[in-house]
Design an enzyme around this catalytic site. Structure first.
Site, PDB file in Angstrom:
ATOM      1  N   ARG A  47     -36.766   8.021  46.571  1.00  0.00           N
ATOM      2  CA  ARG A  47     -37.805   7.367  47.748  1.00  0.00           C
ATOM      3  C   ARG A  47     -37.500   5.877  48.601  1.00  0.00           C
ATOM      4  O   ARG A  47     -36.167   5.326  47.607  1.00  0.00           O
ATOM      5  CB  ARG A  47     -38.905   7.339  47.932  1.00  0.00           C
ATOM      6  CG  ARG A  47     -40.186   8.854  47.073  1.00  0.00           C
ATOM      7  CD  ARG A  47     -41.349   8.563  46.143  1.00  0.00           C
ATOM      8  NE  ARG A  47     -41.503   9.581  45.990  1.00  0.00           N
ATOM      9  CZ  ARG A  47     -41.968   9.535  44.882  1.00  0.00           C
ATOM     10  NH1 ARG A  47     -41.279   9.018  43.856  1.00  0.00           N
ATOM     11  NH2 ARG A  47     -42.640  10.725  44.127  1.00  0.00           N
ATOM     12  N   LYS A  93     -43.823   6.172  41.983  1.00  0.00           N
ATOM     13  CA  LYS A  93     -44.888   6.838  42.707  1.00  0.00           C
ATOM     14  C   LYS A  93     -45.561   6.493  41.420  1.00  0.00           C
ATOM     15  O   LYS A  93     -45.368   7.821  40.836  1.00  0.00           O
ATOM     16  CB  LYS A  93     -44.838   7.941  43.366  1.00  0.00           C
ATOM     17  CG  LYS A  93     -46.365   8.236  44.363  1.00  0.00           C
ATOM     18  CD  LYS A  93     -45.651   8.737  45.701  1.00  0.00           C
ATOM     19  CE  LYS A  93     -47.385   8.821  46.600  1.00  0.00           C
ATOM     20  NZ  LYS A  93     -47.099  10.395  47.239  1.00  0.00           N
ATOM     21  N   HIS A 103     -37.454   9.315  55.046  1.00  0.00           N
ATOM     22  CA  HIS A 103     -38.273  10.521  54.013  1.00  0.00           C
ATOM     23  C   HIS A 103     -37.006  11.392  54.583  1.00  0.00           C
ATOM     24  O   HIS A 103     -36.513  12.992  54.257  1.00  0.00           O
ATOM     25  CB  HIS A 103     -39.481  10.585  54.652  1.00  0.00           C
ATOM     26  CG  HIS A 103     -40.307  11.543  53.561  1.00  0.00           C
ATOM     27  ND1 HIS A 103     -40.230  11.681  52.085  1.00  0.00           N
ATOM     28  CD2 HIS A 103     -40.937  13.024  54.616  1.00  0.00           C
ATOM     29  CE1 HIS A 103     -40.897  12.720  52.661  1.00  0.00           C
ATOM     30  NE2 HIS A 103     -40.807  13.579  53.157  1.00  0.00           N
ATOM     31  N   ARG A 128     -34.332  11.947  51.937  1.00  0.00           N
ATOM     32  CA  ARG A 128     -35.329  13.101  51.267  1.00  0.00           C
ATOM     33  C   ARG A 128     -35.936  14.530  51.103  1.00  0.00           C
ATOM     34  O   ARG A 128     -35.216  15.477  49.975  1.00  0.00           O
ATOM     35  CB  ARG A 128     -35.939  11.808  49.981  1.00  0.00           C
ATOM     36  CG  ARG A 128     -36.858  13.117  48.843  1.00  0.00           C
ATOM     37  CD  ARG A 128     -38.514  11.852  48.828  1.00  0.00           C
ATOM     38  NE  ARG A 128     -38.912  11.599  47.935  1.00  0.00           N
ATOM     39  CZ  ARG A 128     -38.700  12.240  46.939  1.00  0.00           C
ATOM     40  NH1 ARG A 128     -37.968  11.641  46.128  1.00  0.00           N
ATOM     41  NH2 ARG A 128     -40.261  12.587  45.798  1.00  0.00           N
ATOM     42  N   HIS A 156     -42.348  13.928  41.071  1.00  0.00           N
ATOM     43  CA  HIS A 156     -43.028  14.566  41.506  1.00  0.00           C
ATOM     44  C   HIS A 156     -44.358  15.185  40.185  1.00  0.00           C
ATOM     45  O   HIS A 156     -43.690  15.035  38.890  1.00  0.00           O
ATOM     46  CB  HIS A 156     -44.152  15.979  42.209  1.00  0.00           C
ATOM     47  CG  HIS A 156     -42.632  15.831  43.453  1.00  0.00           C
ATOM     48  ND1 HIS A 156     -42.283  16.674  44.396  1.00  0.00           N
ATOM     49  CD2 HIS A 156     -43.148  14.474  44.258  1.00  0.00           C
ATOM     50  CE1 HIS A 156     -42.144  16.537  45.443  1.00  0.00           C
ATOM     51  NE2 HIS A 156     -42.373  15.028  45.330  1.00  0.00           N
ATOM     52  N   TYR A 212     -42.082  20.325  50.482  1.00  0.00           N
ATOM     53  CA  TYR A 212     -41.386  20.404  50.911  1.00  0.00           C
ATOM     54  C   TYR A 212     -40.088  21.515  51.221  1.00  0.00           C
ATOM     55  O   TYR A 212     -39.024  21.363  52.196  1.00  0.00           O
ATOM     56  CB  TYR A 212     -39.764  19.874  49.969  1.00  0.00           C
ATOM     57  CG  TYR A 212     -40.697  17.974  50.145  1.00  0.00           C
ATOM     58  CD1 TYR A 212     -39.445  16.981  50.563  1.00  0.00           C
ATOM     59  CD2 TYR A 212     -41.843  17.621  49.168  1.00  0.00           C
ATOM     60  CE1 TYR A 212     -40.089  15.599  50.386  1.00  0.00           C
ATOM     61  CE2 TYR A 212     -42.192  16.496  48.565  1.00  0.00           C
ATOM     62  CZ  TYR A 212     -41.298  15.005  49.454  1.00  0.00           C
ATOM     63  OH  TYR A 212     -42.382  13.877  49.283  1.00  0.00           O
TER      64      TYR A 212
END
Length: 282
Positions: A138, A165, A231, A234, A257, A266
């Site tokens: 990210r 994250k 993004h 990514r 994730h 994705y």
């Protein structure tokens, strides 16, 4: 309580002027539809789920509104009824996330070509692109990296993500191309005292916004059509990983994730992949 009184009481209870105006317009639309359909103003004490479902069908079939627009109108009705102690048991249409674009191999190659150069800033830009497009980091993770977070050896390399994250720590493997880009940058980087790995010409740490502007400028230089963001890079990494046969669980771990469901968003097949799949069925 009459509709107008219930409406005023509900709207006055909202603290956001923007929400007040949006809900006022949504509920006025609903009241107008209700009166056209049933010949009388809606009674909030007697309003039924069936009537609201009929309204939702009207919004979908006749007005052809998007799911987000329908959800706004349902939220207004739900909020009004909740203020009266009632519950609306009507679910809106499923929200569909627009697929994030992935760059083609040609576009990705042109993006890296646009960043090439002999200066240390050029080498910095190549390393930035490589970490996002070829390691899946990210933009916030990239700008938070410190030099000690990069571990490079002759045959392997890792990026230590300490501020992922949800403040989750993870280790991301780096392939040969990413390792080479990082080595070139680290060798050329001036000896700034900044702890952050990626810095500006003055030695100040780069921000996520700085990287967003850089990616957009390089995409424009590469004459890539459409919006290109960190993004996008990514997502390009995720798409290419799936095309190369990386399983969903491994990809989820690489991307940081918490669930496979997040990773699956994705994985939108490109038109080329769909055409190739159909061709193989022939």
């Amino acid at each position: 309580m009459p509709w107008t009184d219930a409406l005023k009481s509900f709207l006055d209870s909202l603290s956001s002027p923007r929400t007040q105006e949006r809900y006022r317009a949504a509920l006025a639309e609903f009241a107008a539809w209700y009166e056209r359909t049933f010949g009388e103003p809606p009674d909030p004490a007697l309003l039924t789920d069936l009537e609201v479902r009929d309204y939702m069908a009207h919004l979908q079939a006749v007005r052809k509104l998007s799911p987000s627009s329908i959800h706004l109108r349902l939220s207004a009705i739900r909020g009004l009824l909740k203020s009266l102690g009632r519950t609306l048991r009507v679910k809106g249409p499923r929200m569909q996330r627009a697929p994030v674009r992935a760059l083609s191999a040609r576009e990705l190659g042109r993006l890296f070509a646009a960043a090439e150069g002999e200066g240390w800033i050029d080498k910095r830009n190549i390393a930035l692109l490589a970490l996002m497009a070829k390691a899946g980091l990210r933009v916030g993770e990239v700008v938070a990296l410190e030099a000690e977070d990069i571990r490079l050896s002759e045959r392997s390399g890792w990026a230590i993500i300490r501020s992922g994250k949800g403040n989750k720590r993870r280790e991301v493997p780096l392939n040969a191309e990413v390792r080479a880009a990082l080595r070139a940058y680290l060798e050329a980087r001036p000896p700034f005292p900044a702890e952050r790995l990626f810095v500006s010409r003055t030695g100040a740490p780069l921000s996520a916004r700085d990287v967003q502007r850089l990616v957009a400028a390089l995409a424009q230089k590469a004459r890539i059509e459409g919006k290109v963001t960190p993004h996008t890079l990514r997502h390009t990494f995720a798409t290419r990983a799936v095309e190369k046969g990386v399983d969903l669980a491994a990809l989820s771990a690489l991307l940081g994730h918490e669930s496979l469901a997040t990773t699956s968003r994705y994985l939108h097949p490109s038109r080329e992949r769909l055409a190739e799949a159909v061709e193989r069925l022939g």
